[in-house]
Design a protein around this motif. Structure first.
Motif, PDB file in Angstrom:
ATOM      1  N   PRO A 111      14.524  12.395   0.887  1.00  0.00           N
ATOM      2  CA  PRO A 111      15.746  12.279   0.084  1.00  0.00           C
ATOM      3  C   PRO A 111      16.769  11.369   0.773  1.00  0.00           C
ATOM      4  O   PRO A 111      17.025  11.487   1.969  1.00  0.00           O
ATOM      5  CB  PRO A 111      16.250  13.727   0.008  1.00  0.00           C
ATOM      6  N   TRP A 112      17.356  10.473  -0.014  1.00  0.00           N
ATOM      7  CA  TRP A 112      18.296   9.497   0.533  1.00  0.00           C
ATOM      8  C   TRP A 112      19.274   9.101  -0.559  1.00  0.00           C
ATOM      9  O   TRP A 112      18.878   8.882  -1.713  1.00  0.00           O
ATOM     10  CB  TRP A 112      17.517   8.290   1.054  1.00  0.00           C
ATOM     11  N   ASP A 113      20.547   9.003  -0.207  1.00  0.00           N
ATOM     12  CA  ASP A 113      21.565   8.703  -1.213  1.00  0.00           C
ATOM     13  C   ASP A 113      21.873   7.207  -1.334  1.00  0.00           C
ATOM     14  O   ASP A 113      22.801   6.809  -2.027  1.00  0.00           O
ATOM     15  CB  ASP A 113      22.863   9.476  -0.916  1.00  0.00           C
TER      16      ASP A 113
END
Length: 285
Positions: A111-113
């Motif tokens: 997960p990465w924004d």
């Protein structure tokens, strides 16, 4: 052994540039230069770490994208610092392409924004872009993604800075800022014999010590000799091509004049060609 008339190295050679800015003991020179270049938006950079170019990219083609220096500051922001000695087709495209590697290098697994650190691509040019010839006083170009209508910066984490060094013609008496002094040194270093009083600051004192050829080891002298020979051969080739281009342009003007019915006398005055050359062009046109 090569006989050097200059006291200090030419920073527009590959070896000269990396000697000044690319060696760990001299990293404070690059740090000071970047701080002067970017202080308005960066504040103060306190640390720099060199990053190996080989770490950039994933495929074979990517690994062949090589720029002179690649480093990051204490905030993880990336800096590409490149010196370009001659005009190159699609050079601006190349700098955009290079800037994609530090962006892709920030990709995180899982997960990465998508939050990115800023990337700066800085090109120190030993030439002037053709489209900039009509702006002889403007030697620095700062480029960001900008809204066309409002002219406001739309995205501020991707910056391209181009320094057209042939346009920087300030004399010692005209130097006002520390950044002026940096550009003066980069432009004139091989022509300096005695350090001017205005440049007798700690950072420039170190630069002159690092750049003094007499302090080099025999191996360093050999590396610099090879780099300087390549630079001068390239300059000679460019000068020859430029002169050939000028001469070809003059001949085209003469041919157009012949087609328009101009007299030999008028063509000689217009182009500077001699009568024999005009006669040859008439015969072949």
């Amino acid at each position: 052994m090569y006989h050097f008339q200059e006291k200090y190295i030419n920073p527009f050679t590959d070896y000269g540039f990396k000697k000044l800015f690319g060696e760990e003991p001299n990293k404070d020179l690059l740090l000071d230069f970047l701080n002067e270049l970017l202080h308005k938006e960066q504040g103060q950079i306190t640390q720099l770490t060199y990053i190996k170019n080989e770490q950039i990219g994933t495929g074979e083609l990517d690994r062949k994208a090589i720029f002179d220096l690649y480093c990051e500051n204490e905030r993880g922001e990336k800096f590409i610092v490149e010196l370009q000695k001659s005009k190159q087709n699609f050079f601006k495209d190349r700098t955009v392409y290079y800037a994609t590697f530090p962006i892709r290098d920030q990709v995180q697994r899982g997960p990465w924004d998508y939050q990115l650190k800023a990337v700066y691509a800085i090109a120190i040019l030993d030439f002037i872009f053709d489209e900039d010839q009509q702006e002889p006083e403007k030697y620095r170009y700062d480029v960001k993604l900008t809204d066309i209508e409002t002219c406001k910066v739309f995205y501020d984490k991707l910056t391209f800075i181009y320094l057209e060094m042939p346009k920087f013609n300030k004399t010692l008496a005209q130097l006002e800022t520390r950044f002026d002094k940096w550009l003066y040194v980069l432009r004139n270093l091989p022509d300096i014999q005695e350090i001017p009083e205005i440049l007798q600051e700690e950072i420039f004192t170190k630069l002159f010590e690092v750049a003094e050829i007499a302090r080099f080891t025999p191996q360093q002298v050999k590396f610099y000799e090879d780099s300087l020979k390549y630079y001068r051969d390239l300059q000679n080739s460019l000068d020859t091509a430029r002169q050939e281009g000028i001469e070809e342009g003059i001949r085209r003007v003469a041919i157009q004049g012949i087609e328009q019915g101009l007299s030999d006398e008028m063509l000689v005055k217009l182009t500077g060609l001699n009568l024999a050359t005009i006669a040859e062009l008439r015969q072949n046109s």
